[in-house]
Design a protein around this motif. Structure first.
Motif, PDB file in Angstrom:
ATOM      1  N   ALA A  36      -7.154  12.233  -5.196  1.00 20.97           N
ATOM      2  CA  ALA A  36      -7.857  12.070  -6.472  1.00 20.97           C
ATOM      3  C   ALA A  36      -8.820  10.888  -6.405  1.00 20.97           C
ATOM      4  CB  ALA A  36      -6.840  11.868  -7.594  1.00 20.97           C
ATOM      5  N   ILE A  37      -8.386   9.825  -5.755  1.00 21.04           N
ATOM      6  CA  ILE A  37      -9.255   8.644  -5.609  1.00 21.04           C
ATOM      7  C   ILE A  37     -10.442   8.967  -4.704  1.00 21.04           C
ATOM      8  CG2 ILE A  37      -9.380   6.274  -4.723  1.00 21.04           C
ATOM      9  CD1 ILE A  37      -6.357   6.040  -5.495  1.00 21.04           C
ATOM     10  N   LYS A  82       1.925  10.922  -3.132  1.00 20.14           N
ATOM     11  CA  LYS A  82       0.982   9.948  -2.567  1.00 20.14           C
ATOM     12  C   LYS A  82      -0.308  10.629  -2.138  1.00 20.14           C
ATOM     13  CE  LYS A  82       4.028   8.227   0.391  1.00 20.14           C
ATOM     14  NZ  LYS A  82       4.628   7.366   1.448  1.00 20.14           N
ATOM     15  N   GLU A  83      -0.169  11.805  -1.509  1.00 21.02           N
ATOM     16  CA  GLU A  83      -1.348  12.563  -1.064  1.00 21.02           C
ATOM     17  C   GLU A  83      -2.200  12.975  -2.266  1.00 21.02           C
ATOM     18  OE1 GLU A  83      -2.428  16.610   1.504  1.00 21.02           O
ATOM     19  OE2 GLU A  83      -0.348  16.029   1.180  1.00 21.02           O
ATOM     20  N   ASP A 125       0.836  -1.199   0.000  1.00 20.55           N
ATOM     21  CA  ASP A 125       0.000   0.000   0.000  1.00 20.55           C
ATOM     22  C   ASP A 125       0.876   1.257   0.000  1.00 20.55           C
ATOM     23  OD1 ASP A 125       0.777   0.563   2.690  1.00 20.55           O
ATOM     24  OD2 ASP A 125      -0.817  -0.718   3.445  1.00 20.55           O
ATOM     25  N   PHE A 126       0.212   2.416   0.007  1.00 18.63           N
ATOM     26  CA  PHE A 126       0.949   3.685  -0.099  1.00 18.63           C
ATOM     27  C   PHE A 126       1.909   3.898   1.076  1.00 18.63           C
ATOM     28  CE2 PHE A 126      -2.542   4.907  -3.020  1.00 18.63           C
ATOM     29  CZ  PHE A 126      -1.784   5.429  -4.062  1.00 18.63           C
ATOM     30  N   SER A 127       1.546   3.393   2.256  1.00 16.59           N
ATOM     31  CA  SER A 127       2.379   3.626   3.439  1.00 16.59           C
ATOM     32  C   SER A 127       3.744   2.957   3.324  1.00 16.59           C
ATOM     33  CB  SER A 127       1.664   3.122   4.707  1.00 16.59           C
ATOM     34  OG  SER A 127       1.580   1.708   4.700  1.00 16.59           O
ATOM     35  N   ASP A 137      -9.019   4.625  -0.334  1.00 21.18           N
ATOM     36  CA  ASP A 137      -7.871   5.353  -0.901  1.00 21.18           C
ATOM     37  C   ASP A 137      -6.564   4.613  -0.632  1.00 21.18           C
ATOM     38  OD1 ASP A 137      -7.652   5.780   1.786  1.00 21.18           O
ATOM     39  OD2 ASP A 137      -7.431   7.953   1.659  1.00 21.18           O
ATOM     40  N   ASN A 138      -6.664   3.379  -0.211  1.00 21.56           N
ATOM     41  CA  ASN A 138      -5.538   2.472  -0.053  1.00 21.56           C
ATOM     42  C   ASN A 138      -6.050   1.077  -0.406  1.00 21.56           C
ATOM     43  OD1 ASN A 138      -2.812   2.668   0.476  1.00 21.56           O
ATOM     44  ND2 ASN A 138      -3.028   2.854   2.670  1.00 21.56           N
TER      45      ASN A 138
END
Length: 330
Positions: free
Chosen positions: A20-21, A14-15, A3-5, A58-59
């Protein structure tokens, strides 16, 4: 990459992607622009996986069927565009894998996502072919261009894409990551970080690559003993460097880092500033013998060698000139 983290650095990018999502304002075309090893692929993988995730967050949830397919590289609506020619992505590659395919609706997901890696290799004809799809995509179509040089794109493509420029990740972040996840000693992590220059993927490949360590050992041998080698021995060394032809910029960068260390030590006498700290005795000896002008000439010869190789000047001749400049100035 789950995931993004788990992606180091690139917080603003990433933000942007997660917002956007969340706000349902995902663009139909993105450019991820950054040096090799900067993290473009990791971002594209997680972004694509999140967009297709059945949990619609969003993840990525990493539990649904789509996430599991994406993690294994088998999500049918995430397409990585391939190309047979190593130096270019041609118009037929784009027509067959993108333009012809994007008219078919997604198999099982909300989007159909096309990721074009090494997009700086797109020919002018391929870019023109891709442009119409970027201008008038189907509602479900998303194209992501991964590139080391967005300046190679047509202005019309640049104006229709959201461009996200990847910045170097802070050295201490990469160093801590390497020590924690790859159990490498501090000195090895410091060297990888210095060489990678903010590119996490590059740093990881350095600590994991036996080929890189072998290349480093050969470069160090030449660096230490070039002033004692005959011209014939230097030419033999050049022939051996042909083994590293595919990574020649890394080989030259290793040498340039060494002479920057020599130059820094000559200027400051401070061993703490060195990358090759474990070679202090040899660096000190070269710093005492060499002039500032000579060291600058050596470093300049390495920059010139990279430019000549990029312009397809004869490989052996280019390296011979560089090695002889190094020998003459030590």
């Amino acid at each position: 990459m789950n995931d993004f983290s788990e992606i180091l650095g690139h917080d603003k990018i990433k933000e942007h992607l997660q917002n956007a999502i969340k706000l349902n304002k995902v663009s139909h075309a993105y450019i991820f622009n950054g040096e090799s090893g900067a993290g473009k692929k990791s971002l594209a993988k997680v972004f694509s996986k999140t967009l297709q995730c059945e949990a619609k967050g969003d993840n990525p949830c990493n539990e649904c069927h789509s996430c599991k397919q994406a993690e294994s590289g088998n999500q049918p609506d995430i397409i990585w565009v391939s190309h047979e020619k190593p130096t270019s992505i041609g118009v037929e590659d784009i027509r067959e894998q993108v333009i012809g395919d994007i008219q078919i609706k997604p198999y099982s997901s909300k989007y159909k996502i096309y990721i074009i890696d090494e997009a700086e290799k797109l020919t002018l004809q391929a870019q023109n072919a891709l442009l119409k799809t970027i201008e008038e995509p189907p509602a479900y179509g998303i194209i992501i261009l991964l590139t080391t040089n967005a300046d190679t794109f047509l202005q019309t493509i640049l104006s229709r894409c959201v461009q996200l420029d990847l910045k170097p990740v802070r050295d201490e972040v990469i160093q801590n990551y390497l020590i924690k996840n790859y159990q490498v000693p501090d000195y090895q992590a410091r060297f990888a970080v210095a060489f990678a220059q903010g590119r996490i993927g590059r740093a990881v490949s350095i600590v994991n690559s036996k080929d890189f360590m072998e290349m480093k050992e050969h470069a160090l041998h030449v660096l230490k003993y070039s002033n004692e080698m005959t011209v014939s021995e230097l030419i033999d060394a050049v022939k051996y460097v042909n083994n590293y032809k595919n990574n020649i910029n890394d080989y030259i960068d290793l040498m340039a880092m060494w002479f920057r260390d020599v130059l820094i030590f000559k200027s400051t006498n401070d061993a703490n500033l060195l990358i090759f700290k474990d070679e202090l005795t040899r660096i000190k000896k070269q710093a005492e013998k060499s002039s500032y002008e000579g060291l600058e000439d050596i470093i300049d010869s390495m920059d010139k060698a990279k430019l000549r190789l990029k312009a397809n000047v004869n490989f052996d001749l280019t390296l011979e000139l560089m090695f002889l400049t190094m020998k003459d100035n030590l």
